[in-house]
Scaffold this motif. Structure first.
Motif, PDB file in Angstrom:
ATOM      1  N   LYS A 131       0.902  -1.117   0.076  1.00  0.00           N
ATOM      2  CA  LYS A 131      -0.090  -0.065  -0.060  1.00  0.00           C
ATOM      3  C   LYS A 131       0.831   1.411   0.022  1.00  0.00           C
ATOM      4  O   LYS A 131       0.519   2.279  -0.525  1.00  0.00           O
ATOM      5  N   ILE A 167      -7.763   3.554  -2.565  1.00  0.00           N
ATOM      6  CA  ILE A 167      -7.677   2.921  -1.654  1.00  0.00           C
ATOM      7  C   ILE A 167      -6.533   1.711  -1.871  1.00  0.00           C
ATOM      8  O   ILE A 167      -5.594   1.558  -1.077  1.00  0.00           O
ATOM      9  N   GLU A 215     -17.857   5.085  -1.620  1.00  0.00           N
ATOM     10  CA  GLU A 215     -16.735   4.048  -1.881  1.00  0.00           C
ATOM     11  C   GLU A 215     -17.289   3.278  -3.102  1.00  0.00           C
ATOM     12  O   GLU A 215     -18.420   2.869  -3.096  1.00  0.00           O
ATOM     13  N   CYS A 256      -3.800   9.553  -3.130  1.00  0.00           N
ATOM     14  CA  CYS A 256      -4.101   8.511  -1.888  1.00  0.00           C
ATOM     15  C   CYS A 256      -4.243   9.377  -0.727  1.00  0.00           C
ATOM     16  O   CYS A 256      -3.547  10.687  -0.731  1.00  0.00           O
TER      17      CYS A 256
END
Length: 493
Positions: free
Chosen positions: A258, A448, A391, A275
């Motif tokens: 990530k 994400i 989302e 991000c």
């Protein structure tokens, strides 16, 4: 399920008459597995369930269903030379093993319906290290049809229980004797018969790839997490000269991490996509202090957690890295923590203060089996329930630099274009799923994560659902064959 028992002179005959709508999914899976052990394809079992239910209700006139194209029928339609050999690889020892086994089963059954494909299910055991060299030595089991239908037995990294697949010649003979099925209806494929369980054999994964290379086969990667998704399996396939589905080793490694994903989007910025700011904390800063009596003991333990909490929160002051108007990081009071290289929301937790941070560290030290993730990522909590943010997931499919968003007709076109651009920036190809927060007013994205080995556990999984809702609709068989075609495109690129 409900059964009717009819007594004969020397034994009981049990005939399935209907499906109880209250039956659990597990009961249905057991029914289909029992049929597979006798050499019955799923389609044939369902047909007889429906036919016997109609007979019980006094309904007639059901036409004979088209038999599944398997065995000799498939061979008649496509010679062995014309068939594409595919190994569906799943399992491993990551925390997503169970999900991987179910994805592998669904992909295997989907490809098995295609007469031009010769598909083999392969489960990986004991891949406890992500290094390609050790993955090559991992045990790989080639499964029979009946075994592939029962993913629960593969939840733990162990050898298959051959005793669960005892010979079933007598059962098959009874089915024919009492007319439940005709001999011609029993599948002629050897791997669909339970008494061929002895053909299940294990080998080194590296040796299996060598065989796949000689056969010109394709690896359909359904191994979620760990070595299956972080570039190790991909690099091993490249070294072995075997085509495989998904992204390159580098893109897989970047998307699995990530922090690396966020860094890549800084180096290759996409207008309108970013991000949340992240802080990487080594696992030793959490696990060792929580499990060591000398670290954070008593009052000092709480004070140590408080210092770490304040250090993380203060690093987000200034709002750097967030999308315009996305989140106010000048006054961070809540954090989200997650392992740096995990998927399926595993290990993700919302933290309100230093005490919850300490509880999270203790939970890792006490309940998580090593090896631990090498680091954890902290970021400000983002409330996606606030309008205009939602989302959303995007299914991306295509060759390198030529991705398309599958389905999602109701999503803003600007958001879909940015999702494509994010995929290009990360070097994604094949089939992947991007999870992001979307601003429904401006089409801005907050990334994400990018899943290069997307969930394919059922027809309702994200990729299949998006494909089904595309215009025109894309069925599961077409989606999987496109993934295979893209693997060949990369191989000959």
């Amino acid at each position: 399920t409900t059964t009717t028992t009819t007594t004969t002179t020397d034994r009981h005959r049990i005939r399935l008459t209907r499906l109880d709508p209250r039956a659990t999914r597990l009961a249905l899976e057991r029914l289909l597995l029992s049929g597979a052990k006798c050499g019955l394809p799923i389609e044939l079992v369902i047909e007889h369930v429906v036919r016997n239910s109609m007979h019980r209700s006094g309904v007639s006139g059901m036409k004979k269903m088209s038999p599944p194209v398997t065995g000799a029928q498939a061979a008649a339609q496509a010679s062995d030379e014309d068939k594409m050999k595919v190994y569906v690889v799943f399992g491993g020892s990551s925390s997503q093993r169970r999900q991987s086994c179910r994805s592998g089963r669904h992909v295997y059954l989907t490809l098995k319906r295609i007469p031009t494909i010769d598909v083999v299910a392969v489960v990986l055991n004991n891949t406890n290290n992500n290094a390609s060299s050790q993955l090559a030595d991992a045990t790989a089991w080639r499964l029979s049809y009946a075994s592939a239908l029962d993913p629960d037995q593969w939840d733990a990294p162990r050898a298959p229980d051959a005793g669960r697949f005892a010979p079933s010649k007598r059962v098959r003979a009874d089915l024919e004797k009492y007319g439940w099925v005709k001999p011609s209806e029993l599948s002629s494929c050897q791997d669909t018969m339970m008494h061929h369980h002895n053909e299940q054999r294990s080998t080194r994964f590296g040796a299996l790839l060598a065989v796949a290379s000689r056969e010109g086969a394709i690896i359909f990667n359904a191994a979620h997490g760990g070595a299956g998704e972080d570039g190790a399996l991909q690099q091993l396939c490249v070294s072995s000269g075997v085509a495989y589905t998904g992204s390159s080793p580098l893109a897989s490694r970047v998307c699995m991490d990530k922090a690396a994903t966020a860094k890549a989007l800084v180096q290759r910025p996409v207008h309108g996509a970013t991000c949340l700011p992240k802080r990487v904390v080594p696992a030793s800063a959490l696990v060792s202090k929580a499990s060591d009596e000398r670290g954070w003991g008593g009052r000092e333990r709480v004070e140590g957690a408080k210092r770490l909490w304040l250090d993380i929160v203060s690093s987000f002051s200034g709002g750097g890295g967030a999308a315009p108007g996305a989140a106010d990081t000048n006054n961070v009071t809540t954090l989200v923590v997650k392992p740096i290289a995990e998927g399926a929301s595993r290990g993700v937790r919302r933290l309100m203060d230093e005490r919850e941070l300490l509880a999270y560290a203790e939970d890792i030290a006490k309940n998580q089996a090593p090896p631990f993730p090498y680091a954890y990522v902290f970021e400000p909590f983002f409330d996606a329930s606030r309008a205009p943010w939602v989302e959303c997931s995007f299914t991306l499919m295509g060759a390198l630099g030529d991705l398309r968003v599958v389905g999602q007709s109701t999503i803003d076109a600007r958001a879909k274009e940015r999702a494509r651009a994010v995929g290009h920036a990360l070097g994604v190809e094949g089939c992947a799923v991007l999870d992001a927060f979307v601003n429904t007013d401006t089409g801005e994205l907050i990334v994400i994560e990018m899943n290069t080995v997307p969930d394919m556990t059922s027809p309702d999984s994200t990729a299949f659902a998006h494909a089904r809702n595309a215009d025109p609709p894309i069925d599961a068989e077409t989606l999987c064959t496109r993934a295979l075609s893209l693997a060949l495109v990369r191989r000959f690129r």
